[in-house]
Design an enzyme around this catalytic site. Structure first.
Site, PDB file in Angstrom:
ATOM      1  N   TYR A  12       0.813  -1.214   0.000  1.00  0.00           N
ATOM      2  CA  TYR A  12       0.000   0.000   0.000  1.00  0.00           C
ATOM      3  C   TYR A  12       0.844   1.260   0.000  1.00  0.00           C
ATOM      4  CZ  TYR A  12      -4.393  -2.360  -0.076  1.00  0.00           C
ATOM      5  OH  TYR A  12      -5.461  -3.105  -0.506  1.00  0.00           O
ATOM      6  N   HIS A  39      -5.233  -2.571   7.113  1.00  0.00           N
ATOM      7  CA  HIS A  39      -4.608  -3.578   6.253  1.00  0.00           C
ATOM      8  C   HIS A  39      -3.620  -4.459   7.014  1.00  0.00           C
ATOM      9  CE1 HIS A  39      -6.421  -2.360   2.523  1.00  0.00           C
ATOM     10  NE2 HIS A  39      -6.118  -1.100   2.757  1.00  0.00           N
TER      11      HIS A  39
END
Length: 717
Positions: free
Chosen positions: A243, A396
């Protein structure tokens, strides 16, 4: 914003004399010309990721940005007209659009099923608009801004605060989108909204995003907050490298726009220049083949060849320190940006200024102040050990404190599973996260770390895990022959402390550097402890007996165990247990110090997976029951090779004769490693004093050992 007038003049003057830029321009021109020949299509939105309308609008945002660049560089009106015509088509479409018909997202867009993709679109399209701004009439600009750009920016911000008003990679895209279109339109209100968030917005404290992560409640939002909170001083991004790679594009293009249009912001100096510093961290989070380590939610195979990394390398080189090592990466990537930064890279490559980008052992802190754990990477002789002791990593994050993965130049040796998702493959859950991401990939048993009583760290709950992080005990990369990292975790299981130390030892008696793994557990009560190792390839041999069931059953019922088939089980040996396998024509062996009461489970992922969403990967698991305070010790070695052409196996057996725990007390743990070719090695770790200056004196088997620092290693007679 991105292409400056000075930059365009320089590019035009150098065209035909900068090979990498010229080839990049040629490729891009061919792509855009082909799209122009196909005609413009802006379909009514209806699909999830991977569906036609989603893919078409995504393609449009890319082509629009590229066509704008071509207009600036080549001064060919056909590209400006193409951008103008498509923007006018979007103006007609957008003012008629309701929310996207797919309702799964926590924040629905209009062109796309989620605001995130709408923000993607605006980040790119704002650049296209900037490139043809002077080509358009004042009336045309007013029409686009009134009916398309300002309503678009409002929807992804003030109308979608649950998307915009927080600290997350999603919001970074939103901030950049609003800010960049604000810069083109010279709209200070939009620029302020981008930098500082929406004023006076209170979010529902129970609101969650698609991944179960709670939204930002402290009132801090906007682009600056998204730089301050997720990045550590070392440049590590708390959601993980997958990410970070995704977020780097909006971070860097908006920062470049601010640098060029509003230089007084000094954005590249913000937080001690962390945006440019983060690119070095990100590049260090790749293996020998350039693939990112799949920490937290990370798709395997994502690499530095991604377009976002081309942007990162070019911008870092031009606006940062002009590190010549970045030129070698740009050369590997085989393309550059068609802007000021890309031409700077291409010119210096042409002039032969490149140097190798040297990746060494590194420890990257986590947390805004660098005090929330981190990631350590030990590198030696093409072997790479990744040790994760981070914070939760936002929504996440995975529940895998003190986990590790191991790589060599051939790829993964002991793996981190990564995410359970088929990104942009519509047939698999619309390309979105699958339920198995929560039931398997995030669970502790999916990783190479300790599981207590078949329960995940922090009970697998984000609201608990986000309050804690592991603590670095020490890190030492000063010795080329022995690099080491050690960390403690006290909160994953209340009443239990885990202390894991991992070392990469280069020794002439071993073909490749040897990995030593010491996991010490202190608990208030007796527990069952599982320690899995997930490998690729074919089992070759074991030194323990095992049985295989006639009918497969699962290893457990929940917390990820329901997804593990039990393929074989046996009892460990007194002394040492060894497990060897073959992968990529190389042999590998795990040697563990065990006792006869330890159990061995050979497992395979894929149970309770009716849609075959999980890979059928294998694992080797040590289980120790009814234990309170205990220590797991293991070594991992790569050795030999097999040639299917000559049908010959070379050095196919482990070179370890024995692995012993010769002392295990509160203050010290001592290990001996004996090689089959001779030579004994002693490793001692001080468990309660990590000071580099501390002097230690210890007697083992009648012999005195003295040393300074948290560990001691030497050859013994």
């Amino acid at each position: 914003m991105i292409l400056t007038k000075t930059g365009v003049e320089k590019i035009r003057a150098e065209l035909g004399n900068i090979p990498l830029f010229d080839s990049s321009l040629k490729t891009l021109k061919e792509e855009v010309d082909a799209e122009i020949a196909l005609g413009i299509d802006t379909p009514i939105p209806k699909d999830y990721s991977g569906g036609y309308t989603h893919v078409r609008h995504k393609k449009n945002w890319i082509v629009l940005q590229k066509a704008g660049v071509l207009y600036q560089i080549l001064d060919d009106e056909k590209y400006a007209k193409y951008v103008k015509d498509m923007l006018m088509q979007y103006e007609e479409l957008y003012k008629t659009l309701p929310l996207h018909p797919k309702t799964k997202s926590y924040a629905r867009g209009k062109l796309f099923w989620q605001c995130l993709n709408d923000a993607n679109w605006l980040v790119y399209v704002s650049q296209a608009y900037d490139c043809i701004y002077d080509y358009l009439t004042k009336k045309e600009r007013k029409k686009l801004e009134k009916n398309l750009f300002r309503p678009f920016a409002d929807h992804i911000s003030v109308e979608s605060p649950q998307f915009y008003q927080r600290v997350h990679n999603h919001s970074t895209w939103g901030n950049a989108a609003v800010g960049m279109i604000g810069l083109v339109m010279d709209d200070q209100a939009l620029i302020d909204r981008a930098m500082y968030g929406i004023k006076g917005v209170n979010l529902d404290k129970t609101a969650k995003d698609d991944d179960g992560g709670f939204l930002n409640k402290d009132g801090r939002a906007g682009f600056l907050a998204n730089i301050e909170a997720p990045f550590s001083p070392d440049g590590y991004y708390n959601e993980g490298p997958y990410y970070q790679r995704y977020a780097m594009y909006p971070f860097l293009v908006f920062a470049t726009a601010l640098n060029n249009v509003r230089p007084e912001t000094k954005i590249f100096e913000y937080k001690d220049g962390v945006l440019l510093k983060s690119i070095n961290a990100l590049l260090n989070l790749t293996d020998a083949n350039g693939n990112f380590y799949p920490l937290n939610d990370g798709q395997k195979g994502m690499s530095l060849y991604n377009n976002a990394l081309v942007t990162a390398v070019n911008i870092s080189y031009h606006y940062g320190s002009q590190d010549k090592g970045l030129l070698s990466i740009a050369k590997e990537q085989g393309r550059v940006l068609l802007d000021d930064s890309g031409v700077a890279v291409a010119i210096d490559l042409r002039d032969g200024k490149e140097q190798p980008f040297d990746k060494k052992s590194i420890n990257l802190s986590d947390g805004a102040n660098g005090q929330q754990g981190g990631v350590g990477i030990l590198r030696n002789d093409e072997l790479e050990l990744v040790f994760k002791y981070t914070s939760q990593g936002s929504s996440h994050g995975h529940y895998d404190k003190l986990s590790f993965s191991l790589y060599d130049e051939l790829g993964e040796v002991l793996q981190d599973y990564g995410l359970a998702r088929f990104v942009n493959i519509e047939q698999k859950g619309g390309g979105n996260y699958l339920k198995e991401n929560k039931t398997w990939a995030k669970q502790t048993v999916a990783h190479n770390t300790l599981v207590q009583n078949e329960t995940s760290h922090f009970l697998g709950k984000y609201e608990i895990g986000s309050q804690h992080h592991s603590e670095l005990y020490f890190f030492d990369n000063q010795n080329d022959s022995l690099q080491i990292i050690s960390a403690k975790e006290k909160n994953a299981y209340p009443g239990t402390e885990m202390h894991r130390t991992m070392a990469l030892i280069k020794d002439a008696d071993f073909e490749k550097p040897l990995v030593l793994d010491i996991l010490k557990i202190i608990s208030e009560k007796e527990n069952q402890y599982d320690l899995p190792f997930y490998y690729f390839g074919q089992l070759i041999t074991t030194n323990f007996e095992f049985t295989t069931p006639k009918t497969l059953k699962t290893l457990g019922e929940k917390n990820g165990y329901q997804h593990l088939w039990l393929e074989a089980e046996g009892k460990a040996n007194e002394g040492n247990t060894q497990f060897s396998w073959l992968n990529n024509r190389r042999f590998y062996t795990i040697t563990a110090a065990t006792n006869p009461s330890d159990e061995i489970h050979l497992v395979r992922i894929g149970a309770n997976d009716p849609e075959f969403n999980l890979r059928r990967d294998a694992g080797f698991m040590l289980r120790r029951k009814n234990a309170q305070n205990t220590t797991f010790v293991a070594t991992m070695e790569a050795h030999g090779s097999y040639s299917p052409v000559s049908e010959s196996a070379v050095n196919a057996s482990s070179n370890i004769a024995s692995l012993k725990v010769v002392l295990d007390a509160e203050d010290y743990t001592a290990i001996t490693i004996s090689g089959k070719s001779g030579g004994n090695r002693l490793f001692i770790i001080a468990n309660t004093n990590a000071s580099k200056e501390a002097r230690h004196q210890l007697k083992i088997n009648g012999k005195e050992y003295t040393w300074v620092g948290p560990y001691h290693y030497n050859q013994i007679k």
